[in-house]
Design a protein around this motif. Structure first.
Motif, PDB file in Angstrom:
ATOM      1  N   ALA A  50       0.828  -1.207   0.000  1.00  0.00           N
ATOM      2  CA  ALA A  50       0.000   0.000   0.000  1.00  0.00           C
ATOM      3  C   ALA A  50       0.865   1.261   0.000  1.00  0.00           C
ATOM      4  CB  ALA A  50      -0.946  -0.007   1.196  1.00  0.00           C
ATOM      5  N   GLN A  51       1.993   1.232   0.694  1.00  0.00           N
ATOM      6  CA  GLN A  51       2.888   2.400   0.750  1.00  0.00           C
ATOM      7  C   GLN A  51       3.311   2.838  -0.660  1.00  0.00           C
ATOM      8  OE1 GLN A  51       4.178   3.999   3.773  1.00  0.00           O
ATOM      9  NE2 GLN A  51       2.450   2.861   4.575  1.00  0.00           N
ATOM     10  N   PHE A  52       3.632   1.872  -1.508  1.00  0.00           N
ATOM     11  CA  PHE A  52       4.070   2.202  -2.871  1.00  0.00           C
ATOM     12  C   PHE A  52       2.923   2.730  -3.721  1.00  0.00           C
ATOM     13  CE2 PHE A  52       7.021  -1.366  -1.694  1.00  0.00           C
ATOM     14  CZ  PHE A  52       8.124  -0.557  -1.505  1.00  0.00           C
ATOM     15  N   PHE A  53       1.737   2.137  -3.570  1.00  0.00           N
ATOM     16  CA  PHE A  53       0.604   2.514  -4.416  1.00  0.00           C
ATOM     17  C   PHE A  53      -0.179   3.713  -3.901  1.00  0.00           C
ATOM     18  CE2 PHE A  53       1.650  -1.552  -6.178  1.00  0.00           C
ATOM     19  CZ  PHE A  53       1.427  -1.348  -7.538  1.00  0.00           C
ATOM     20  N   LEU A  54       0.197   4.218  -2.726  1.00  0.00           N
ATOM     21  CA  LEU A  54      -0.415   5.447  -2.216  1.00  0.00           C
ATOM     22  C   LEU A  54       0.593   6.586  -2.166  1.00  0.00           C
ATOM     23  CD1 LEU A  54      -2.673   3.978   0.619  1.00  0.00           C
ATOM     24  CD2 LEU A  54      -3.345   4.698  -1.682  1.00  0.00           C
ATOM     25  N   GLY A  55       1.763   6.364  -2.768  1.00  0.00           N
ATOM     26  CA  GLY A  55       2.762   7.426  -2.859  1.00  0.00           C
ATOM     27  C   GLY A  55       3.488   7.730  -1.571  1.00  0.00           C
ATOM     28  N   LYS A 107      -9.223  -1.727  -3.383  1.00  0.00           N
ATOM     29  CA  LYS A 107     -10.142  -2.054  -2.287  1.00  0.00           C
ATOM     30  C   LYS A 107      -9.491  -3.042  -1.319  1.00  0.00           C
ATOM     31  CE  LYS A 107     -14.321  -4.604  -1.811  1.00  0.00           C
ATOM     32  NZ  LYS A 107     -15.349  -5.303  -2.521  1.00  0.00           N
ATOM     33  N   LYS A 108      -8.866  -4.082  -1.853  1.00  0.00           N
ATOM     34  CA  LYS A 108      -8.302  -5.138  -1.009  1.00  0.00           C
ATOM     35  C   LYS A 108      -6.969  -4.770  -0.356  1.00  0.00           C
ATOM     36  CE  LYS A 108     -10.383  -9.174  -3.188  1.00  0.00           C
ATOM     37  NZ  LYS A 108     -10.093 -10.422  -3.914  1.00  0.00           N
ATOM     38  N   VAL A 109      -6.157  -3.973  -1.040  1.00  0.00           N
ATOM     39  CA  VAL A 109      -4.803  -3.723  -0.544  1.00  0.00           C
ATOM     40  C   VAL A 109      -4.658  -2.376   0.167  1.00  0.00           C
ATOM     41  CG1 VAL A 109      -2.375  -3.516  -1.219  1.00  0.00           C
ATOM     42  CG2 VAL A 109      -3.803  -5.271  -2.258  1.00  0.00           C
ATOM     43  N   THR A 110      -5.312  -1.342  -0.328  1.00  0.00           N
ATOM     44  CA  THR A 110      -5.137  -0.022   0.275  1.00  0.00           C
ATOM     45  C   THR A 110      -6.335   0.404   1.124  1.00  0.00           C
ATOM     46  OG1 THR A 110      -6.109   1.232  -1.565  1.00  0.00           O
ATOM     47  CG2 THR A 110      -3.753   0.686  -1.726  1.00  0.00           C
ATOM     48  N   ASP A 111      -7.396  -0.393   1.086  1.00  0.00           N
ATOM     49  CA  ASP A 111      -8.637  -0.061   1.781  1.00  0.00           C
ATOM     50  C   ASP A 111      -9.232   1.261   1.297  1.00  0.00           C
ATOM     51  OD1 ASP A 111      -8.525  -2.414   3.361  1.00  0.00           O
ATOM     52  OD2 ASP A 111      -7.148  -1.412   4.733  1.00  0.00           O
ATOM     53  N   SER A 169      -2.903  12.798  -7.132  1.00  0.00           N
ATOM     54  CA  SER A 169      -3.038  14.132  -7.723  1.00  0.00           C
ATOM     55  C   SER A 169      -2.482  15.197  -6.785  1.00  0.00           C
ATOM     56  CB  SER A 169      -4.501  14.429  -8.053  1.00  0.00           C
ATOM     57  OG  SER A 169      -4.954  13.550  -9.044  1.00  0.00           O
ATOM     58  N   LYS A 170      -2.760  15.046  -5.500  1.00  0.00           N
ATOM     59  CA  LYS A 170      -2.253  15.983  -4.499  1.00  0.00           C
ATOM     60  C   LYS A 170      -0.722  15.937  -4.445  1.00  0.00           C
ATOM     61  CE  LYS A 170      -2.915  17.092   0.383  1.00  0.00           C
ATOM     62  NZ  LYS A 170      -3.608  16.695   1.612  1.00  0.00           N
ATOM     63  N   LEU A 171      -0.159  14.718  -4.458  1.00  0.00           N
ATOM     64  CA  LEU A 171       1.307  14.569  -4.430  1.00  0.00           C
ATOM     65  C   LEU A 171       1.949  15.178  -5.671  1.00  0.00           C
ATOM     66  CD1 LEU A 171       1.594  10.928  -3.068  1.00  0.00           C
ATOM     67  CD2 LEU A 171       2.244  13.018  -1.870  1.00  0.00           C
ATOM     68  N   ASP A 226     -10.937   3.198  -2.509  1.00  0.00           N
ATOM     69  CA  ASP A 226     -11.315   2.878  -3.877  1.00  0.00           C
ATOM     70  C   ASP A 226     -10.334   3.580  -4.808  1.00  0.00           C
ATOM     71  OD1 ASP A 226     -12.330   5.510  -4.481  1.00  0.00           O
ATOM     72  OD2 ASP A 226     -14.244   4.975  -3.577  1.00  0.00           O
ATOM     73  N   ALA A 227     -10.338   3.178  -6.059  1.00  0.00           N
ATOM     74  CA  ALA A 227      -9.354   3.679  -7.014  1.00  0.00           C
ATOM     75  C   ALA A 227      -9.412   5.205  -7.153  1.00  0.00           C
ATOM     76  CB  ALA A 227      -9.534   3.002  -8.379  1.00  0.00           C
ATOM     77  N   SER A 228     -10.601   5.796  -7.051  1.00  0.00           N
ATOM     78  CA  SER A 228     -10.709   7.254  -7.178  1.00  0.00           C
ATOM     79  C   SER A 228     -10.083   7.974  -5.981  1.00  0.00           C
ATOM     80  CB  SER A 228     -12.160   7.682  -7.381  1.00  0.00           C
ATOM     81  OG  SER A 228     -12.934   7.331  -6.271  1.00  0.00           O
ATOM     82  N   GLN A 229     -10.184   7.374  -4.796  1.00  0.00           N
ATOM     83  CA  GLN A 229      -9.535   7.967  -3.619  1.00  0.00           C
ATOM     84  C   GLN A 229      -8.010   7.922  -3.779  1.00  0.00           C
ATOM     85  OE1 GLN A 229     -11.527   5.337  -0.807  1.00  0.00           O
ATOM     86  NE2 GLN A 229     -12.372   7.127   0.240  1.00  0.00           N
ATOM     87  N   ALA A 230      -7.501   6.817  -4.286  1.00  0.00           N
ATOM     88  CA  ALA A 230      -6.062   6.695  -4.508  1.00  0.00           C
ATOM     89  C   ALA A 230      -5.595   7.713  -5.549  1.00  0.00           C
ATOM     90  CB  ALA A 230      -5.707   5.281  -4.957  1.00  0.00           C
TER      91      ALA A 230
END
Length: 135
Positions: A43-48, A70-74, A85-87, A76-80
């Motif tokens: 999750a750390q890698f896929f959430l920046g 949903k399964k790995v970062t808890d 986008s913020k980063l 949804d794709a739009s939240q990620a």
């Protein structure tokens, strides 16, 4: 004839939903030092939150992408995507590379020793190494 059409429609519906039931695995380059990771590490890698590895994302309309987030970062794709986008806006990161499907993820990860991606387990071959399987 109606029974045949009904059977074909049911078969088409089942095959259309098949990707939602795919087994999602996280893969790295076959030569990478990592042999396994936790859900939180992935999750750390896929959430920046970590830049030690380069995430490879599937296309926005991919059912596998939605299932993975949903399964790995808890999330949804739009939240990620909003987090990324913020980063990007603040200059802290660049968006993950986006590819079309599991085969493209496999090719991208196999070509880059620092890449990490997710794909359908059925698409795994010797060019990548599974480090996490989503529950």
């Amino acid at each position: 004839m109606n029974k045949l059409m009904s059977a074909l429609l049911v078969a088409a519906a089942v095959s259309a939903t098949a990707p939602a039931f795919a087994e999602v695995v996280v893969v790295v380059n076959a030569k990478a030092a990592e042999s396994s990771m936790t859900k939180d590490q992935v999750a750390q890698f896929f959430l920046g939150k970590s830049s030690a590895m380069t995430p490879v994302d599937q296309s926005e309309d991919s059912p596998l992408r939605a299932e993975f987030y949903k399964k790995v970062t808890d999330k949804d794709a739009s939240q990620a995507k909003a987090l990324w986008s913020k980063l990007v806006f603040t200059g802290k990161a660049t968006m993950p590379k986006e590819v079309g499907n599991s085969a493209a993820v496999r090719a991208a990860v196999a070509a880059n020793p620092k890449a990490i991606g997710y794909m359908d387990k059925a698409s795994v071959d010797a060019s990548v190494k599974v480090v996490y399987t989503a529950p």
